[in-house]
Design a protein around this motif. Structure first.
Motif, PDB file in Angstrom:
ATOM      1  N   LEU A   1     -12.635   0.096   3.208  1.00  0.00           N
ATOM      2  CA  LEU A   1     -11.405  -0.368   2.571  1.00  0.00           C
ATOM      3  C   LEU A   1     -11.056   0.376   1.291  1.00  0.00           C
ATOM      4  CD1 LEU A   1     -11.663  -4.171   3.263  1.00  0.00           C
ATOM      5  CD2 LEU A   1     -10.119  -2.542   4.322  1.00  0.00           C
TER       6      LEU A   1
ATOM      7  N   LEU B   1      -9.480 -10.195   2.344  1.00  0.00           N
ATOM      8  CA  LEU B   1     -10.143  -9.586   3.505  1.00  0.00           C
ATOM      9  C   LEU B   1      -9.886  -8.078   3.569  1.00  0.00           C
ATOM     10  CD1 LEU B   1      -9.548 -12.025   6.527  1.00  0.00           C
ATOM     11  CD2 LEU B   1     -11.746 -11.338   5.553  1.00  0.00           C
ATOM     12  N   LEU B   2      -8.710  -7.668   3.134  1.00  0.00           N
ATOM     13  CA  LEU B   2      -8.334  -6.252   3.229  1.00  0.00           C
ATOM     14  C   LEU B   2      -8.605  -5.479   1.933  1.00  0.00           C
ATOM     15  CD1 LEU B   2      -5.133  -6.452   5.452  1.00  0.00           C
ATOM     16  CD2 LEU B   2      -7.463  -5.863   6.108  1.00  0.00           C
ATOM     17  N   GLY B   3      -9.380  -6.085   1.044  1.00  0.00           N
ATOM     18  CA  GLY B   3      -9.881  -5.336  -0.112  1.00  0.00           C
ATOM     19  C   GLY B   3      -8.905  -5.146  -1.251  1.00  0.00           C
ATOM     20  N   PHE B   4      -7.814  -5.876  -1.274  1.00  0.00           N
ATOM     21  CA  PHE B   4      -6.817  -5.680  -2.333  1.00  0.00           C
ATOM     22  C   PHE B   4      -7.316  -6.024  -3.743  1.00  0.00           C
ATOM     23  CE2 PHE B   4      -2.469  -4.647  -0.753  1.00  0.00           C
ATOM     24  CZ  PHE B   4      -2.807  -4.409   0.559  1.00  0.00           C
TER      25      PHE B   4
ATOM     26  N   PHE C   1      -8.845  -4.615  12.412  1.00  0.00           N
ATOM     27  CA  PHE C   1      -9.854  -5.043  11.444  1.00  0.00           C
ATOM     28  C   PHE C   1      -9.717  -6.547  11.177  1.00  0.00           C
ATOM     29  CE2 PHE C   1     -11.083  -5.779   6.999  1.00  0.00           C
ATOM     30  CZ  PHE C   1     -12.364  -5.261   6.990  1.00  0.00           C
TER      31      PHE C   1
ATOM     32  N   MET D   1      -9.818  -5.273  -5.291  1.00  0.00           N
ATOM     33  CA  MET D   1     -10.451  -4.115  -5.938  1.00  0.00           C
ATOM     34  C   MET D   1      -9.418  -3.254  -6.664  1.00  0.00           C
ATOM     35  SD  MET D   1     -13.158  -2.534  -3.186  1.00  0.00           S
ATOM     36  CE  MET D   1     -11.980  -2.379  -1.840  1.00  0.00           C
ATOM     37  N   LEU D   2      -8.199  -3.257  -6.182  1.00  0.00           N
ATOM     38  CA  LEU D   2      -7.222  -2.258  -6.634  1.00  0.00           C
ATOM     39  C   LEU D   2      -5.911  -2.811  -7.165  1.00  0.00           C
ATOM     40  CD1 LEU D   2      -8.208  -0.226  -3.610  1.00  0.00           C
ATOM     41  CD2 LEU D   2      -8.121   0.852  -5.856  1.00  0.00           C
TER      42      LEU D   2
ATOM     43  N   HIS E   1      -7.463   2.447   0.905  1.00  0.00           N
ATOM     44  CA  HIS E   1      -6.407   2.299  -0.097  1.00  0.00           C
ATOM     45  C   HIS E   1      -6.125   3.628  -0.784  1.00  0.00           C
ATOM     46  CE1 HIS E   1      -5.626  -2.054  -0.172  1.00  0.00           C
ATOM     47  NE2 HIS E   1      -6.876  -2.187   0.195  1.00  0.00           N
TER      48      HIS E   1
ATOM     49  N   MET F   1       0.832  -1.210   0.000  1.00  0.00           N
ATOM     50  CA  MET F   1       0.000   0.000   0.000  1.00  0.00           C
ATOM     51  C   MET F   1       0.864   1.256   0.000  1.00  0.00           C
ATOM     52  SD  MET F   1      -2.811  -1.342   2.726  1.00  0.00           S
ATOM     53  CE  MET F   1      -3.798   0.120   2.827  1.00  0.00           C
TER      54      MET F   1
ATOM     55  N   GLU G   1       1.426   3.579  -5.140  1.00  0.00           N
ATOM     56  CA  GLU G   1       1.121   4.851  -5.796  1.00  0.00           C
ATOM     57  C   GLU G   1       2.345   5.418  -6.525  1.00  0.00           C
ATOM     58  OE1 GLU G   1      -2.109   7.648  -4.123  1.00  0.00           O
ATOM     59  OE2 GLU G   1      -0.194   8.554  -3.642  1.00  0.00           O
TER      60      GLU G   1
END
Lengths: 115, 144
Positions: B101, A93-96, B116, A98-99, B105, A65, A69
């Protein structure tokens, strides 16, 4: 450090980081150093190969993370490959998903940069 | 609460050094495996305890390696109960919002994901202060 090892190798214009062992708050600084060296060398296209990674905690995920960028701002990215299910589940679980892009095989991730 | 009469009771004490995370994980992993949790659940329990311990090292002790972390585990009523105790700075769990979330990010915000994960991976997560000096987080996993 015996419990964690990093190897960085060039595959064409892409750099592949091989992770071995256990990535936690103790070993995450090693991975930060690897990303810092790549950035210093102007290398922004990175595939992280998880084939030999046995364990990851949020300290390890935080490294991606922190650097993604910078890579994307310089026309690069961090892509993931060869992740085992137990490790992928934590990223999920931590939404990775998506990105970030995940690939089963390393060459698929490398080719995505060169296509 | 004192579990020391239980035949399942185990305890370990380590200094607040990230180097000891491996030792903590192995201690909890061995206990969970012996109780009959599946490999997947053992992995989740181990990660949750790592996250709790990492938070203690970072926030309660601010990376000073001189602090003490005590892990007490017990098993009762099909519940694996793990208490993680420190004597560092107090911590208000209500001050940590549940992260969105996607926003998380975007903001490039690093850290704060440990709590979490703990809540996702465990059946119960309780923070309290057994006395004025101590902080305690209790993680519980049901054996199903």
């Amino acid at each position: 450090m015996a419990d964690f090892n990093i190897n960085v190798r060039g595959v064409g214009s892409v750099d592949v980081i091989d992770l071995h062992g256990y990535l936690d708050a103790h070993t995450a600084p090693d991975l930060e150093n690897a990303f810092n060296r790549l950035i210093n060398d102007g290398k922004y296209k990175v595939v992280v190969n998880f084939d030999h990674l046995k364990y990851i905690s949020s300290a390890g995920l935080g490294v991606f993370m922190a650097y993604v960028e910078t890579m994307r701002d310089n026309k690069g990215d961090i892509k993931f490959s060869n992740m085992k299910e137990n490790v992928y589940n934590i990223f999920d679980l931590l939404g990775f998903p998506m990105l970030y892009e995940f690939f089963e095989k390393e060459h698929e991730a490398v080719n995505k940069f060169t296509d | 609460m004192n579990y020391s009469d239980s035949k399942y009771y185990r305890e370990i004490s380590v200094r607040s050094n990230t180097e000891n995370l491996l030792k903590i994980r192995n201690f909890v992993r061995d206990g969970a495996l012996a109780l009959g949790f599946t490999e997947e659940v053992v992995g989740n329990i181990t990660l949750a305890v790592d996250e709790a311990s990492t938070n203690i090292i970072k926030h309660a002790y601010k990376y000073s390696p001189e602090g003490e972390i005590i892990i007490q585990t017990d098993f009762a009523d099909k519940k694996y109960i793990i208490k993680i105790i420190d004597a560092g700075n107090h911590f208000d769990p209500t001050s940590v919002p549940v992260p969105d979330l996607k926003e998380y990010h975007k903001q490039k915000k690093v850290g704060g994901l440990g709590m979490f994960l703990m809540k996702k991976l465990m059946d119960e997560v309780v923070y309290d202060n057994p006395d004025e000096r101590m902080n305690q987080v209790t993680l519980v996993k049901y054996l199903t």
